[in-house]
Enzyme design. Sequence first.
Site, PDB file in Angstrom:
ATOM      1  N   TYR A 179       0.833  -1.197   0.000  1.00 28.57           N
ATOM      2  CA  TYR A 179       0.000   0.000   0.000  1.00 28.57           C
ATOM      3  C   TYR A 179       0.872   1.254   0.000  1.00 28.57           C
ATOM      4  O   TYR A 179       1.986   1.251   0.531  1.00 28.57           O
ATOM      5  CB  TYR A 179      -0.887   0.041   1.248  1.00 28.57           C
ATOM      6  CG  TYR A 179      -1.992  -0.979   1.292  1.00 28.57           C
ATOM      7  CD1 TYR A 179      -3.232  -0.715   0.719  1.00 28.57           C
ATOM      8  CD2 TYR A 179      -1.800  -2.205   1.933  1.00 28.57           C
ATOM      9  CE1 TYR A 179      -4.256  -1.651   0.775  1.00 28.57           C
ATOM     10  CE2 TYR A 179      -2.824  -3.139   1.995  1.00 28.57           C
ATOM     11  CZ  TYR A 179      -4.053  -2.856   1.409  1.00 28.57           C
ATOM     12  OH  TYR A 179      -5.049  -3.776   1.471  1.00 28.57           O
ATOM     13  N   TYR A 202       0.012 -10.138   0.564  1.00 29.73           N
ATOM     14  CA  TYR A 202       1.076  -9.520   1.376  1.00 29.73           C
ATOM     15  C   TYR A 202       1.093 -10.111   2.788  1.00 29.73           C
ATOM     16  O   TYR A 202       0.067 -10.560   3.306  1.00 29.73           O
ATOM     17  CB  TYR A 202       0.912  -8.001   1.430  1.00 29.73           C
ATOM     18  CG  TYR A 202      -0.399  -7.512   2.002  1.00 29.73           C
ATOM     19  CD1 TYR A 202      -0.603  -7.409   3.383  1.00 29.73           C
ATOM     20  CD2 TYR A 202      -1.430  -7.119   1.163  1.00 29.73           C
ATOM     21  CE1 TYR A 202      -1.797  -6.942   3.901  1.00 29.73           C
ATOM     22  CE2 TYR A 202      -2.625  -6.648   1.669  1.00 29.73           C
ATOM     23  CZ  TYR A 202      -2.803  -6.563   3.042  1.00 29.73           C
ATOM     24  OH  TYR A 202      -3.997  -6.107   3.551  1.00 29.73           O
ATOM     25  N   ARG A 249      -2.209 -12.217   3.585  1.00 26.12           N
ATOM     26  CA  ARG A 249      -3.572 -11.860   3.209  1.00 26.12           C
ATOM     27  C   ARG A 249      -3.816 -12.233   1.754  1.00 26.12           C
ATOM     28  O   ARG A 249      -3.011 -11.960   0.885  1.00 26.12           O
ATOM     29  CB  ARG A 249      -3.820 -10.352   3.386  1.00 26.12           C
ATOM     30  CG  ARG A 249      -3.738  -9.898   4.808  1.00 26.12           C
ATOM     31  CD  ARG A 249      -5.083  -9.478   5.392  1.00 26.12           C
ATOM     32  NE  ARG A 249      -6.213 -10.265   5.002  1.00 26.12           N
ATOM     33  CZ  ARG A 249      -7.374  -9.752   4.566  1.00 26.12           C
ATOM     34  NH1 ARG A 249      -7.504  -8.448   4.443  1.00 26.12           N
ATOM     35  NH2 ARG A 249      -8.386 -10.537   4.275  1.00 26.12           N
ATOM     36  N   HIS A 273      -7.004  -8.804  -2.383  1.00 21.80           N
ATOM     37  CA  HIS A 273      -8.338  -8.258  -2.131  1.00 21.80           C
ATOM     38  C   HIS A 273      -8.367  -6.775  -2.445  1.00 21.80           C
ATOM     39  O   HIS A 273      -7.345  -6.104  -2.487  1.00 21.80           O
ATOM     40  CB  HIS A 273      -8.756  -8.492  -0.680  1.00 21.80           C
ATOM     41  CG  HIS A 273      -7.871  -7.818   0.318  1.00 21.80           C
ATOM     42  ND1 HIS A 273      -6.659  -8.356   0.729  1.00 21.80           N
ATOM     43  CD2 HIS A 273      -7.987  -6.624   0.980  1.00 21.80           C
ATOM     44  CE1 HIS A 273      -6.084  -7.543   1.594  1.00 21.80           C
ATOM     45  NE2 HIS A 273      -6.865  -6.481   1.759  1.00 21.80           N
ATOM     46  N   HIS A 293     -10.545  -3.308  -1.098  1.00 21.75           N
ATOM     47  CA  HIS A 293     -11.484  -2.731  -0.141  1.00 21.75           C
ATOM     48  C   HIS A 293     -12.492  -1.861  -0.890  1.00 21.75           C
ATOM     49  O   HIS A 293     -12.119  -1.083  -1.772  1.00 21.75           O
ATOM     50  CB  HIS A 293     -10.751  -1.867   0.882  1.00 21.75           C
ATOM     51  CG  HIS A 293      -9.727  -2.603   1.677  1.00 21.75           C
ATOM     52  ND1 HIS A 293     -10.005  -3.194   2.892  1.00 21.75           N
ATOM     53  CD2 HIS A 293      -8.416  -2.858   1.430  1.00 21.75           C
ATOM     54  CE1 HIS A 293      -8.909  -3.764   3.369  1.00 21.75           C
ATOM     55  NE2 HIS A 293      -7.934  -3.584   2.490  1.00 21.75           N
TER      56      HIS A 293
END
Length: 233
Positions: free
Chosen positions: A103, A142, A152, A155, A157
């Site tokens: 991110y 990640y 994870r 995905h 959000h």
Amino acid sequence: MTFIYPTDSNKAHPLPLSPEYKSSIKRAPNKPLIPMRHTLSELTGPVYGHETVRQGDNDLTTQHAGEPIGERIIVHGHVRDEDGRGVPNSLVEIWQANACGRYVHVRDQHPAPLDPNFTGAGRTVSDADGYYRFVTIKPGAYPWGNHHNAWRPAHIHLSVFGRSFVTRLVTQMYFPADPLFPFDPIFNSVPDEKARARMVSSFDLENTQPEWALCYRFDIVLRGKNATPMENH
């Protein structure tokens, strides 16, 4: 039209306390929740300024001077009510990791490269039929430190605003057949298997654009027996 809130639909959402998801232990309430009736101010305002949504905000691949690295994808679907009807004029926002699973955030210390051409956030407003559409890059998995060798699944959000700030719902969209599903406490914090499946997008060959981008469909159902699991319930 359903006028009475179907409280049984709350069972589709993640449990506040999921011991395998370690951070939920500290933040989960330890006393029964008290339902609070909405007043006129919660139901009518403040209204989000949709005029701030600009043309191209829904294309995360054209926000910078160059193209981002990774697999270009289309994510689209409808925002629907409990009766399956499209919900128009809903502000839909997305944020995600880049193709390497990182991110653009100071707290993200994953030793994967940042992409100068990918910020990882976009927004759009659903049309008269409740339809929304994004162009983006498929995010990478990640590590997140919840437990040994914790990763994870890929995905995205999604946040949906209704008529005011208090009518915001947040969920996550996953990709089909991810091998990390059985090992992810966040995905599995939704106890009902059918409800978990509603967080997984479906591959959409019909709307895949040849030689340009694969397409995934993800309908967001706000409540009812087919509700999409939401993080803020």
